[in-house]
Write a protein that holds these residues in place. Structure first.
Motif, mmCIF file in Angstrom:
data_model
loop_
_atom_site.group_PDB
_atom_site.id
_atom_site.type_symbol
_atom_site.label_atom_id
_atom_site.label_comp_id
_atom_site.label_asym_id
_atom_site.label_seq_id
_atom_site.Cartn_x
_atom_site.Cartn_y
_atom_site.Cartn_z
ATOM 1 N N UNK A 23 0.835 -1.198 0.000
ATOM 2 C CA UNK A 23 0.000 0.000 0.000
ATOM 3 C C UNK A 23 0.871 1.249 0.000
ATOM 4 N N UNK A 24 1.944 1.233 0.776
ATOM 5 C CA UNK A 24 2.845 2.388 0.818
ATOM 6 C C UNK A 24 3.458 2.656 -0.547
ATOM 7 N N UNK A 25 3.872 1.591 -1.247
ATOM 8 C CA UNK A 25 4.429 1.752 -2.592
ATOM 9 C C UNK A 25 3.380 2.298 -3.554
ATOM 10 N N UNK A 26 2.145 1.825 -3.410
ATOM 11 C CA UNK A 26 1.070 2.284 -4.290
ATOM 12 C C UNK A 26 0.784 3.766 -4.088
ATOM 13 N N UNK A 55 -3.105 -5.532 -17.071
ATOM 14 C CA UNK A 55 -2.073 -6.395 -17.655
ATOM 15 C C UNK A 55 -1.977 -7.712 -16.922
ATOM 16 N N UNK A 56 -1.966 -7.637 -15.618
ATOM 17 C CA UNK A 56 -2.002 -8.815 -14.750
ATOM 18 C C UNK A 56 -2.621 -8.390 -13.419
ATOM 19 N N UNK A 57 -3.012 -9.355 -12.614
ATOM 20 C CA UNK A 57 -3.628 -9.051 -11.323
ATOM 21 C C UNK A 57 -2.615 -8.374 -10.397
ATOM 22 N N UNK A 58 -3.124 -7.648 -9.423
ATOM 23 C CA UNK A 58 -2.294 -7.001 -8.404
ATOM 24 C C UNK A 58 -2.737 -7.471 -7.028
ATOM 25 N N UNK A 59 -1.772 -7.836 -6.204
ATOM 26 C CA UNK A 59 -2.020 -8.114 -4.793
ATOM 27 C C UNK A 59 -1.496 -6.921 -4.009
ATOM 28 N N UNK A 60 -2.411 -6.160 -3.437
ATOM 29 C CA UNK A 60 -2.078 -4.963 -2.670
ATOM 30 C C UNK A 60 -2.032 -5.349 -1.203
ATOM 31 N N UNK A 61 -0.856 -5.237 -0.579
ATOM 32 C CA UNK A 61 -0.689 -5.765 0.780
ATOM 33 C C UNK A 61 -0.099 -4.712 1.718
ATOM 34 N N UNK A 62 -0.114 -5.044 3.010
ATOM 35 C CA UNK A 62 0.495 -4.155 3.995
ATOM 36 C C UNK A 62 -0.339 -2.920 4.285
ATOM 37 N N UNK A 63 -1.615 -3.094 4.606
ATOM 38 C CA UNK A 63 -2.487 -1.957 4.918
ATOM 39 C C UNK A 63 -2.136 -1.368 6.273
ATOM 40 N N UNK A 64 -2.291 -0.046 6.441
ATOM 41 C CA UNK A 64 -2.126 0.535 7.779
ATOM 42 C C UNK A 64 -3.015 -0.194 8.778
ATOM 43 N N UNK A 94 3.229 -0.571 12.191
ATOM 44 C CA UNK A 94 2.302 0.390 11.592
ATOM 45 C C UNK A 94 1.356 -0.263 10.599
ATOM 46 N N UNK A 95 1.704 -1.442 10.136
ATOM 47 C CA UNK A 95 0.893 -2.090 9.105
ATOM 48 C C UNK A 95 0.389 -3.447 9.586
ATOM 49 N N UNK A 96 -0.613 -3.955 8.881
ATOM 50 C CA UNK A 96 -1.246 -5.218 9.240
ATOM 51 C C UNK A 96 -1.059 -6.248 8.141
ATOM 52 N N UNK A 97 -1.270 -7.506 8.515
ATOM 53 C CA UNK A 97 -1.232 -8.601 7.545
ATOM 54 C C UNK A 97 -2.583 -8.650 6.827
ATOM 55 N N UNK A 98 -2.744 -7.739 5.906
ATOM 56 C CA UNK A 98 -3.952 -7.692 5.088
ATOM 57 C C UNK A 98 -3.552 -7.474 3.639
ATOM 58 N N UNK A 99 -4.212 -8.187 2.720
ATOM 59 C CA UNK A 99 -4.035 -7.879 1.306
ATOM 60 C C UNK A 99 -5.380 -7.921 0.602
ATOM 61 N N UNK A 100 -5.442 -7.233 -0.527
ATOM 62 C CA UNK A 100 -6.598 -7.296 -1.414
ATOM 63 C C UNK A 100 -6.120 -7.667 -2.806
ATOM 64 N N UNK A 101 -6.927 -8.455 -3.498
ATOM 65 C CA UNK A 101 -6.638 -8.873 -4.864
ATOM 66 C C UNK A 101 -7.448 -8.009 -5.821
#
Length: 351
Positions: free
Chosen positions: A168-171, A231-240, A255-262
């Motif tokens: 998420x931070x990179x995004x 182009x391809x799927x994204x796994x967005x991880x590391x939410x606050x 600061x972040x949690x073990x959460x991701x969204x596809x």
């Protein structure tokens, strides 16, 4: 909008039927996939004491009338999560549920008041393992639908390609030029003013009464989500941590949690957690979510005390929920969720 012919009209059903048959094929393939890996399919009650305690989830409310005419409130579940975690506490280790859930205030191309959710749990396994599961489900759905690519509106993605993994931070840095974690403290508290200033600097609109969560959501919706899964799927991880009420903190960064969204074709498909098992912390987070719900919507949902008691003995686990209808949409090229549901709920469709 002009009323469309009903879905049961023979010519309309004939047009819809190939996608509906693909839906059945994908469901059967998923059940087979889980069966080959020793998962047990569970069916949980749709009526629950609490529909969930996330601020922006709206439930359908009803009541149970006893033989003595006593009344008590119940809700249609927004997810089988609470019941599934009770089953993990009871001793199950690999379970999945594929069935209907209900969410109010939701109707549109990607939303339906009753939809099908695939939810699965792995005891003693990391949430990264669920990322691998998600990648396999994309390929499986494409294979069963005979699709070489997934499409939604102007976006396209290869369901057989390895998904991109993006924090998420990179995004936020890549798509909005914002240093998100600079606005989050090590104790998980957030700096609303700092994020407000960052949005203003990025040219995004803000309002005086925006909370940190409001600002976070605005960047997600306007800048980040449309760019994901192309182009391809994204796994967005590391939410606050404040945006992951049911997830445990990361061992690498508090600061972040073990959460991701596809995401695929800009569409959110799945939401996964390394599950929080600290009952006291879960109670605190639920209370904070309900305070926010009351602030925004003027209502709050009860806590499921039975769930919190079960959470105290639940083993470490990871779990994910995937919008099955959306997966079918992308695999069949449908433009609306109603087009892949056998018998849509009556009512006006939003454009």
């Amino acid at each position: 909008m002009t009323a469309a012919s009903p879905w049961w009209t023979p010519d309309i059903h004939a047009d819809r039927r190939p996608r509906l048959m693909a839906r059945n094929a994908i469901a059967a393939a998923l059940r087979g996939w889980f069966g080959e890996r020793d998962f047990i399919e569970v069916t949980t009650s749709a009526l629950q004491v609490s529909p969930g305690n996330e601020a922006h989830l709206a439930a359908f409310a009803t009541e149970a009338i006893g033989p003595d005419a006593s009344r008590r409130p119940l809700y249609l579940h927004t997810s089988p999560e609470f019941a599934c975690k009770k089953l993990l506490a009871a001793g199950e280790e690999r379970i999945f549920s594929l069935g209907p859930v209900w969410r109010n205030r939701e109707r549109g191309p990607l939303h339906h008041p009753e939809f099908t959710m695939l939810e699965w749990y792995r005891v003693g396994e990391s949430y990264e393992r669920l990322m691998d599961d998600c990648a396999e489900f994309l390929a499986l759905a494409a294979e069963k639908a005979g699709a070489k690519s997934f499409r939604f509106r102007s976006r396209e993605a290869d369901p057989f390609a390895e998904p991109e993994r993006l924090s998420v931070a990179e995004a936020f840095a890549r798509h909005a030029g914002i240093d998100l974690l600079a606005t989050v403290s090590v104790d998980g508290s957030t700096d609303r003013d700092a994020l407000h200033e960052a949005l203003a600097g990025a040219g995004l609109r803000t309002a005086p009464d925006d909370s940190w969560a409001d600002l976070f959501s605005r960047v997600m919706v306007e800048k980040i989500e449309p760019a994901l899964g192309q182009g391809r799927a994204t796994i967005l991880y590391g939410y606050p941590i404040s945006e992951a009420a049911l997830a445990r903190p990361s061992a690498e960064d508090p600061r972040i949690a073990e959460r991701f969204e596809l995401y695929c074709c800009g569409v959110e498909l799945a939401n996964a957690f390394g599950e929080l098992t600290d009952a006291a912390e879960q109670r605190r987070r639920f209370a904070a979510e309900m305070d926010e719900k009351e602030r925004v919507y003027g209502e709050r949902y009860p806590l499921d005390e039975d769930f919190l008691a079960a959470l105290a003995v639940m083993p470490q686990a990871s779990g994910s929920a995937l919008g099955f209808d959306r997966l079918v949409m992308l695999a069949t090229g449908a433009t609306r969720i109603d087009d892949v549901i056998w018998a849509p709920v009556a009512g006006r469709r939003s454009s």
